[in-house]
Structures are given as structure tokens and as C-alpha cells.
Scaffold this motif. Structure first.
Motif, short mmCIF file in Angstrom:
data_model
loop_
_atom_site.label_atom_id
_atom_site.label_comp_id
_atom_site.label_asym_id
_atom_site.label_seq_id
_atom_site.Cartn_x
_atom_site.Cartn_y
_atom_site.Cartn_z
N LYS A 1 -10.41 -0.49 2.54
CA LYS A 1 -10.29 0.32 1.40
C LYS A 1 -10.61 1.89 1.88
O LYS A 1 -11.40 2.00 2.87
CB LYS A 1 -11.37 0.06 0.29
CG LYS A 1 -11.27 0.88 -0.89
CD LYS A 1 -12.18 0.36 -2.08
CE LYS A 1 -12.00 1.20 -3.12
NZ LYS A 1 -13.05 0.81 -4.19
N THR B 1 -6.71 4.59 6.57
CA THR B 1 -5.73 3.74 5.62
C THR B 1 -4.34 4.66 5.50
O THR B 1 -3.67 3.95 4.83
CB THR B 1 -6.56 3.50 4.39
OG1 THR B 1 -7.06 4.79 3.57
CG2 THR B 1 -7.93 2.82 4.61
N TYR C 1 -3.97 7.08 2.98
CA TYR C 1 -4.46 7.25 1.65
C TYR C 1 -4.34 8.82 1.41
O TYR C 1 -5.18 9.54 2.01
CB TYR C 1 -5.62 6.76 1.10
CG TYR C 1 -5.89 7.11 -0.58
CD1 TYR C 1 -4.85 6.87 -1.32
CD2 TYR C 1 -7.05 7.61 -0.69
CE1 TYR C 1 -5.48 7.42 -2.75
CE2 TYR C 1 -7.55 8.08 -1.81
CZ TYR C 1 -6.50 8.02 -2.84
OH TYR C 1 -6.64 8.51 -4.22
N THR D 1 -7.78 5.88 -6.32
CA THR D 1 -6.84 5.19 -6.94
C THR D 1 -5.94 5.00 -5.97
O THR D 1 -4.74 5.80 -5.74
CB THR D 1 -6.27 6.12 -8.02
OG1 THR D 1 -5.69 7.25 -7.50
CG2 THR D 1 -7.13 6.03 -9.23
N TRP D 2 -5.89 3.94 -5.01
CA TRP D 2 -5.04 3.40 -3.86
C TRP D 2 -4.52 2.23 -4.14
O TRP D 2 -5.27 1.29 -4.48
CB TRP D 2 -6.23 3.56 -2.81
CG TRP D 2 -5.38 3.26 -1.42
CD1 TRP D 2 -4.21 3.81 -0.90
CD2 TRP D 2 -5.52 1.95 -0.63
NE1 TRP D 2 -3.75 3.52 0.38
CE2 TRP D 2 -4.61 2.26 0.61
CE3 TRP D 2 -6.39 1.28 -0.64
CZ2 TRP D 2 -4.66 1.51 1.56
CZ3 TRP D 2 -6.53 0.29 0.62
CH2 TRP D 2 -5.49 0.51 1.53
N LYS D 3 -3.42 2.15 -3.86
CA LYS D 3 -2.65 0.78 -3.78
C LYS D 3 -1.73 0.73 -2.54
O LYS D 3 -0.94 1.58 -2.26
CB LYS D 3 -1.55 0.77 -4.93
CG LYS D 3 -2.09 0.52 -6.43
CD LYS D 3 -1.26 0.62 -7.57
CE LYS D 3 -1.92 0.45 -8.87
NZ LYS D 3 -1.00 0.40 -10.15
N PRO D 4 -2.21 -0.18 -1.59
CA PRO D 4 -1.61 -0.16 -0.39
C PRO D 4 0.10 -0.69 -0.33
O PRO D 4 0.29 -1.47 -1.31
CB PRO D 4 -2.26 -1.35 0.42
CG PRO D 4 -2.90 -2.10 -0.73
CD PRO D 4 -3.21 -1.27 -1.73
N SER D 5 1.14 -0.10 0.36
CA SER D 5 2.25 -0.55 0.43
C SER D 5 2.36 -1.33 1.69
O SER D 5 1.85 -0.93 2.69
CB SER D 5 2.99 0.73 0.33
OG SER D 5 2.95 1.53 1.41
#
Length: 494
Positions: A168, A424, A426, A484-488
């Protein structure tokens, strides 16, 4: 009177090749029509050979167990269980989810009695071999059930690959504008910070180098000598020297005790666009429009190496203590890692699709990042292994910088600024630079950037002829600016 016979060709005309071919096709079709679609006859020797090869290919490499497994398999099961396990035929492992299993042909149904008999025969032969060699797969099965009270464990020798763990992103405070410094009469193209963190230097299109106080932002000194735009600056941490390069093909060494140029390094055939100092050796590396990176001896002014191989302008260069000691990027879309001892290229990275204008070394990791309009990419030294993509900054990236806290900054030609969590990828902040009052909106562009020695201040040189200093917002908290992170999938770190 005798009757005249007609020629043979007139009595029996020769058919055309097309008619002959059509008749041949029709006769062939009639001949094989009855057997069309019928399965091939069973050939037990061929089937046996195929199954034997398949079993050997899939199971032979695990016949001999590793020493660690043998050491753990010291307790033997009771004789009754051993006999029961030996009688059990070897079966392939069940298919895992997501793995496609090829289906056998129609005429080789594994459930048919003939094929099953072949499998049983081969399994019995393998069991006889396993009895003669107790270090085989059967030994692992025998030792799987060590006691009556324990359930039988899995006999798989290959561990399943665990799911990739995605870290994260660490929370970083957003950055805000702290100070705007005016003084240059042209685009600010280069910036460098003093190792003592007391002052910083900037070079611009007005051909002068200005030295500014870090704390107050006041002008301390102006150095003149270049006759074209100053494109690169570097301050030595081991000598009282400032180095500069420009579009006038000049590379200069300035003595900061006397505030004048004491050396010039001649050899570039065109404008010099970037430079870097080696952290432990007395050498300078410069790159420019002649598609060549040149390594200079700081004291003797001699050229040590001409690192050729790029096909276009060398846009940025970085030097570090361990191999690869020199990294260059170019407008030919490549990044090269150089062996300084041999003066040759170690690796060429061709992943980018657009010109690579910026590089950034991570001060804590043995990694670096390269920036281009298609993507920002992270690489692992020394081989240059690809780590991940940082996507989202859709602009010509002129400059990048990274601090000790893991904040990566990228500045665009259109004035866009992106702040990234280095680990990450981000993008925790996206901003637009503020144009100085009286300037055109088209003059929003970030040309150069660097963090100070503490990593708490970001200095940028811009197209509106100003220098801007940015700092973290001290009032921001994880509650006011949440992550507000959504891994791709495309940018996962490897």
C-alpha cells in the motif's frame, strides 16, 4: 477403293488438363468417401510409447527427492500402510484452477480399457523401479502418513506460486507553492543545490548563472561567461567548484573562492545539454546534441572517454558510485547503462516509445526512473531490469527528481506537475504551475527541478523566467487528503 481412316486425334480427342484434374478429384473422392471421418485404428505400441514418454517427462525429474525432504522423511510408516501405498497406482496431480488441460484425441480416450491397461502396466513398471530405488516418489508417498493420528499431507514437490503482494502506498503530504523568485531574463534551464544546503545555483537562457540564498531566496552572486543558454549545472561536494555547460559547446569549471572560471573542457561538437559529477572520482560526464556522452578528467581537462552509441541528442546523464556508474537517456527513445572502466555500454533499454528527456536516481534504493511522454518507467540496477510503469503524466516530461522520503516529482512541458509515491507508483498529487503575472499561459512549462539536501523543498525552473520553491503542506493530514489507490495490473511492481 480403300477407306481412309481419320487421324487418331480426331477419333479420340485428348481431354484438356482441367477435365483430367476434375476426373481425378472425383475418383479420389469416391475412393475415400467410405472412410471419411472414421477414427484411426488403435496402435498399442505407438500408444505405449507416447504414454511412456509423457510419464517420464512429467514425473522423472521428481524421482530423486531433495536432501532436505529425505532428512524430514526419517520415520517409516507401518508395514500394512506401506503395502497399501505401494499398491496404489501413480496418478497425475489434479488440475489447478485457471490452468487449461489439453483434451486427448477422440480415439485415445483415457477411460477406454485398452489405454487404461497401458497406463496400469507403465505404472507397475515405475513402481518396481521405485522399490529398487527408495529415494523416489513412492518414498515420499510412503512417508506422507507418518502416524495414524496425522492426516496425509500433500506429496507435491513444487510449491504453488503465491499471489503477488502489492504494498500500500505511503501517505505523503501534498506540496504547495512557497516562494517565487524572479531575476533571470530567459527560460530557467538548470538548477543545482549546494551540498551544505545554504545556497543553490540556476542557469538560464540569458547566459548567466545566478546563485541564490536557500533560506531567504535573495540573490548572492551572478557569474557571466557563457555566450549561449546555460543548460547544465553541478556543484562538487569534494571541491569548492561549480561546473556548468551550455549551448555554446562550453563546459566550464568555476572556482567559488575566486568566483571566476578556471578551466574549460573542449571537445563537444554541438550544444551541451546535461552534465553530472561522479560522487567519488574526479571526473565529469557531459552529454549533448552531438549524440555523445563525454567523460572528462576534472583536473587535467583531458577527455577520458567518448561514450558513443546514441543516435540522437543525449538529453540527461546521471552518475553514481556503483556500476552502472553512468546512465544516459536520449532523444532516440533509449536509455544506456555504461561500464565506466571499459568505456562501453553494458545495457541498452529500448522500452520507451518516445524521446526520454529525464532521469532520476533514487537516493535510498539501487534503482532509477526514466521519463518520456508514453510512461515513466522504473528500473533496477545493475542490469537495468524493468520494475514498473508510472502512467498518467500525459505530457513531454522535461525533468524528474526524487527525495529520501520516496517522493518522485515529474515536470511537464505544458506546466503540469505530478507527485508520485516512488515505491508503488501512486500519483498522490497532480498540479499545474502558476504562471507569473504578465506572462502568457503558453509560458507555463517546467524545465528543471531538484530537491534540496533535506528533501523538504522542491526547486523548479520554469518558462516564465522564474524560480519556484515548493514545500509540503504542514496542515495536511491523512484524513484531509486520504490515499485513494487502486492498483492496476499493468503497473504492478515485479
Amino acid at each position: 477403293m480403300a477407306e481412309v481412316q481419320a487421324p487418331l486425334s480426331e477419333a479420340h480427342p485428348v481431354p484438356s488438363p482441367k477435365e483430367v484434374i476434375e476426373r481425378s478429384i472425383k475418383r479420389t473422392h469416391d475412393m475415400f468417401l467410405a472412410n471419411y471421418g472414421a477414427p484411426l485404428p488403435d496402435d498399442p505400441p505407438s500408444q505405449r510409447l507416447k504414454l511412456t514418454s509423457k510419464i517420464l517427462d512429467e514425473w522423472d525429474h521428481v524421482k530423486e527427492l531433495p536432501k532436505a525432504v529425505l532428512a524430514q522423511a526419517a520415520i517409516k510408516p507401518p508395514a500394512g500402510k506401506l503395502a497399501a501405498l505401494e499398491d496404489e497406482p501413480l496418478k497425475p496431480p489434479p488440475p489447478r484452477a485457471g490452468v487449461s488441460v489439453p483434451m486427448p484425441p477422440r480415439n485415445h480416450d483415457p477411460s477406454s480399457p485398452g489405454v487404461q491397461a497401458l497406463i496400469d502396466d507403465i505404472s507397475k513398471e515405475k513402481q518396481v523401479e521405485a522399490k529398487q530405488a527408495p529415494n523416489g516418489v513412492v518414498a515420499l508417498r510412503n512417508n506422507a502418513g507418518k502416524a495414524d493420528g496425522f492426516a496425509r499431507t500433500s506429496s507435491a514437490l513444487v510449491r504453488l506460486k503465491e499471489a503477488r503482494k502489492v504494498p500500500k502506498p505511503e501517505w505523503h503530504a501534498p506540496w504547495k507553492l512557497m516562494r517565487v523568485i524572479s531575476g533571470h531574463l530567459g527560460w530557467v534551464r538548470s538548477v543545482a543545490v549546494d551540498p551544505s544546503n545554504e545556497w543553490f545555483a540556476t542557469g538560464a537562457g540569458d547566459r548567466v548563472i545566478k546563485i541564490w540564498d536557500m533560506a531567504s531566496g535573495t540573490l548572492k552572486l551572478t557569474l557571466t561567461g557563457h555566450i549561449a543558454s546555460v543548460r547544465g549545472l553541478a556543484v562538487s561536494s569534494r571541491h569548492p567548484y561549480l561546473f556548468s555547460c551550455g549551448e555554446d559547446k562550453m563546459v566550464k569549471c568555476w572556482d567559488l573562492e575566486y568566483n571566476k572560471a578556471i578551466r574549460q573542457y573542449h571537445g563537444h561538437l554541438s550544444g551541451v545539454y546535461c552534465m553530472a559529477l561522479h560522487p567519488t572520482l574526479d571526473i565529469i560526464v557531459t552529454g549533448g546534441r552531438d549524440s555523445c556522452a563525454r567523460v572528462w578528467d576534472m583536473r587535467t581537462k583531458a577527455q577520458i572517454f567518448a561514450l558513443t552509441g546514441h543516435q540522437a541528442t543525449v538529453s540527461d546523464v546521471k552518475a553514481q558510485e556503483a556500476d552502472p556508474q553512468i546512465i544516459t537517456s536520449s532523444m532516440d527513445t533509449t536509455v544506456k547503462l555504461w561500464d565506466l572502466a571499459a568505456g562501453k555500454s553494458m545495457t541498452t533499454l529500448t522500452h520507451h516509445k518516445k524521446a526520454v528527456r529525464a532521469l532520476a536516481l533514487n537516493p535510498k534504493e539501487f534503482t532509477f526512473a526514466s521519463g518520456a511522454p508514453d510512461n515513466i518507467k522504473q528500473w533496477k540496477c545493475p542490469q537495468g531490469n524493468f520494475i514498473q510503469n508510472l502512467s498518467g503524466h500525459h505530457a513531454i516530461i522535461n525533468t524528474m527528481a526524487c527525495n529520501q522520503d520516496g517522493v518522485l516529482f515529474s515536470g511537464g512541458d505544458n506546466g503540469s506537475m505530478h507527485f508520485w509515491d516512488y515505491k508503488t507508483g501512486y500519483n498522490f498529487q497532480t498540479a499545474e504551475t502558476l504562471v507569473q503575472p504578465g506572462s502568457l499561459e503558453s509560458e507555463a512549462g517546467v524545465f528543471c527541478s531538484t530537491f534540496d539536501m533535506t528533501g523538504s523543498r522542491l526547486i523548479t525552473g520554469e518558462a516564465d523566467k522564474t524560480i519556484k520553491i515548493w514545500k509540503e503542506d504542514e496542515n495536511a493530514t491523512p484524513e484531509t487528503h486520504p490515499v485513494t489507490w487502486k492498483p492496476s495490473i499493468s503497473s504492478l511492481r515485479v
